[in-house]
Write a protein that holds these residues in place. Structure first.
Motif, PDB file in Angstrom:
ATOM      1  N   UNK A  84       0.811  -1.223   0.000  1.00 19.86           N
ATOM      2  CA  UNK A  84       0.000   0.000   0.000  1.00 19.86           C
ATOM      3  C   UNK A  84       0.841   1.267   0.000  1.00 19.86           C
ATOM      4  N   UNK A  85       2.139   1.136   0.277  1.00 21.10           N
ATOM      5  CA  UNK A  85       3.012   2.303   0.330  1.00 21.10           C
ATOM      6  C   UNK A  85       4.373   1.917  -0.247  1.00 21.10           C
ATOM      7  N   UNK A  86       4.448   1.825  -1.571  1.00 25.84           N
ATOM      8  CA  UNK A  86       5.686   1.378  -2.204  1.00 25.84           C
ATOM      9  C   UNK A  86       6.719   2.500  -2.255  1.00 25.84           C
ATOM     10  N   UNK A  87       7.980   2.106  -2.188  1.00 29.00           N
ATOM     11  CA  UNK A  87       9.101   3.039  -2.254  1.00 29.00           C
ATOM     12  C   UNK A  87       9.904   2.695  -3.502  1.00 29.00           C
ATOM     13  N   UNK A  88      10.080   3.675  -4.388  1.00 32.20           N
ATOM     14  CA  UNK A  88      10.818   3.417  -5.623  1.00 32.20           C
ATOM     15  C   UNK A  88      12.314   3.262  -5.382  1.00 32.20           C
ATOM     16  N   UNK A  89      12.881   4.100  -4.546  1.00 34.83           N
ATOM     17  CA  UNK A  89      14.318   4.072  -4.281  1.00 34.83           C
ATOM     18  C   UNK A  89      14.542   3.497  -2.889  1.00 34.83           C
ATOM     19  N   UNK A  90      14.702   2.181  -2.818  1.00 36.74           N
ATOM     20  CA  UNK A  90      14.824   1.503  -1.525  1.00 36.74           C
ATOM     21  C   UNK A  90      16.258   1.486  -1.006  1.00 36.74           C
ATOM     22  N   UNK A  91      17.236   1.376  -1.889  1.00 37.94           N
ATOM     23  CA  UNK A  91      18.637   1.296  -1.494  1.00 37.94           C
ATOM     24  C   UNK A  91      19.273   2.670  -1.658  1.00 37.94           C
ATOM     25  N   UNK A  92      20.067   3.095  -0.659  1.00 36.17           N
ATOM     26  CA  UNK A  92      20.611   4.451  -0.705  1.00 36.17           C
ATOM     27  C   UNK A  92      22.007   4.532  -0.098  1.00 36.17           C
ATOM     28  N   UNK A  93      22.711   5.581  -0.475  1.00 39.96           N
ATOM     29  CA  UNK A  93      24.020   5.954   0.071  1.00 39.96           C
ATOM     30  C   UNK A  93      23.922   7.452   0.328  1.00 39.96           C
ATOM     31  N   UNK A  94      23.987   7.855   1.598  1.00 44.68           N
ATOM     32  CA  UNK A  94      23.739   9.248   1.964  1.00 44.68           C
ATOM     33  C   UNK A  94      24.874   9.829   2.793  1.00 44.68           C
ATOM     34  N   UNK A  95      24.860  11.143   2.863  1.00 41.90           N
ATOM     35  CA  UNK A  95      25.823  11.864   3.689  1.00 41.90           C
ATOM     36  C   UNK A  95      25.050  12.851   4.557  1.00 41.90           C
ATOM     37  N   UNK A  96      25.383  12.880   5.841  1.00 44.13           N
ATOM     38  CA  UNK A  96      24.745  13.809   6.768  1.00 44.13           C
ATOM     39  C   UNK A  96      25.357  15.188   6.545  1.00 44.13           C
ATOM     40  N   UNK A  97      24.506  16.188   6.408  1.00 40.43           N
ATOM     41  CA  UNK A  97      24.987  17.552   6.220  1.00 40.43           C
ATOM     42  C   UNK A  97      24.498  18.393   7.389  1.00 40.43           C
ATOM     43  N   UNK A  98      25.410  18.685   8.307  1.00 38.74           N
ATOM     44  CA  UNK A  98      25.071  19.463   9.496  1.00 38.74           C
ATOM     45  C   UNK A  98      25.271  20.952   9.253  1.00 38.74           C
ATOM     46  N   UNK A  99      24.417  21.742   9.862  1.00 40.45           N
ATOM     47  CA  UNK A  99      24.586  23.194   9.883  1.00 40.45           C
ATOM     48  C   UNK A  99      25.352  23.511  11.165  1.00 40.45           C
ATOM     49  N   UNK A 100      26.686  23.528  11.069  1.00 36.24           N
ATOM     50  CA  UNK A 100      27.532  23.660  12.252  1.00 36.24           C
ATOM     51  C   UNK A 100      27.331  24.989  12.982  1.00 36.24           C
ATOM     52  N   UNK A 101      27.013  26.053  12.246  1.00 32.03           N
ATOM     53  CA  UNK A 101      26.754  27.342  12.899  1.00 32.03           C
ATOM     54  C   UNK A 101      25.494  27.266  13.758  1.00 32.03           C
ATOM     55  N   UNK A 102      24.442  26.648  13.229  1.00 29.51           N
ATOM     56  CA  UNK A 102      23.192  26.514  13.987  1.00 29.51           C
ATOM     57  C   UNK A 102      23.388  25.611  15.201  1.00 29.51           C
ATOM     58  N   UNK A 103      24.181  24.555  15.048  1.00 29.64           N
ATOM     59  CA  UNK A 103      24.448  23.654  16.174  1.00 29.64           C
ATOM     60  C   UNK A 103      25.215  24.396  17.264  1.00 29.64           C
ATOM     61  N   UNK A 104      26.227  25.171  16.874  1.00 27.11           N
ATOM     62  CA  UNK A 104      27.012  25.934  17.853  1.00 27.11           C
ATOM     63  C   UNK A 104      26.133  26.950  18.576  1.00 27.11           C
ATOM     64  N   UNK A 105      25.226  27.592  17.846  1.00 28.17           N
ATOM     65  CA  UNK A 105      24.323  28.565  18.460  1.00 28.17           C
ATOM     66  C   UNK A 105      23.398  27.875  19.465  1.00 28.17           C
ATOM     67  N   UNK A 106      22.872  26.715  19.100  1.00 27.96           N
ATOM     68  CA  UNK A 106      22.006  25.973  20.014  1.00 27.96           C
ATOM     69  C   UNK A 106      22.779  25.532  21.254  1.00 27.96           C
ATOM     70  N   UNK A 107      23.994  25.026  21.059  1.00 27.31           N
ATOM     71  CA  UNK A 107      24.792  24.555  22.190  1.00 27.31           C
ATOM     72  C   UNK A 107      25.179  25.694  23.133  1.00 27.31           C
TER      73      UNK A 107
END
Length: 125
Positions: A84-107
């Motif tokens: 009922x909920x098919x996924x076309x792209x099941x296999x993936x290779x990803x990279x995490x992209x952090x917003x380091x300025x926003x993280x530093x501001x939050x910390x």
């Protein structure tokens, strides 16, 4: 846990998300992700002629060497779906992209957690 038990557990899991691993685990994951048709092209140049050769080759979607060489911010995986909920792209290779300025501001807004209780230290004999 025996190797056979580990294989049973590995084979009943629907979703797989993995960072860098090596050896048998990388090979098993690569096999699990399967193979895909990949287009290959080669160019030959000699003194009188230039030729282009194109072919299709069945190769691992994510080779074990790629899994073994993932950086700290990379991961690979495969998602399960249902009819009922098919996924076309099941296999993936990803990279995490952090917003380091926003993280530093939050910390910078973090507050120290106050102590709840203080226990006297006792020496163990």
């Amino acid at each position: 846990m025996s190797r056979q038990q580990a294989e049973v557990i590995m084979n009943i899991v629907g979703n797989i998300i993995c960072g860098q691993v090596t050896g048998d685990t990388a090979k098993q994951l690569s096999d699990r992700f399967g193979k895909i048709n990949q287009q290959k092209e080669s160019l030959s140049i000699n003194s009188s002629d230039t030729s282009v050769s194109r072919s299709t080759q069945l190769d691992y979607a994510i080779p074990a060497s790629k899994i073994a060489g993932l950086s700290l911010d990379e991961f690979v995986g495969m998602l399960a779906d249902d009819p009922t909920n098919t996924i076309n792209l099941k296999t993936f290779h990803c990279q995490i992209q952090n917003d380091h300025d926003a993280i530093a501001q939050e910390e910078s807004a973090y507050q120290e957690i106050p102590g709840v209780a203080s226990l006297p230290s006792k020496k163990c004999h």
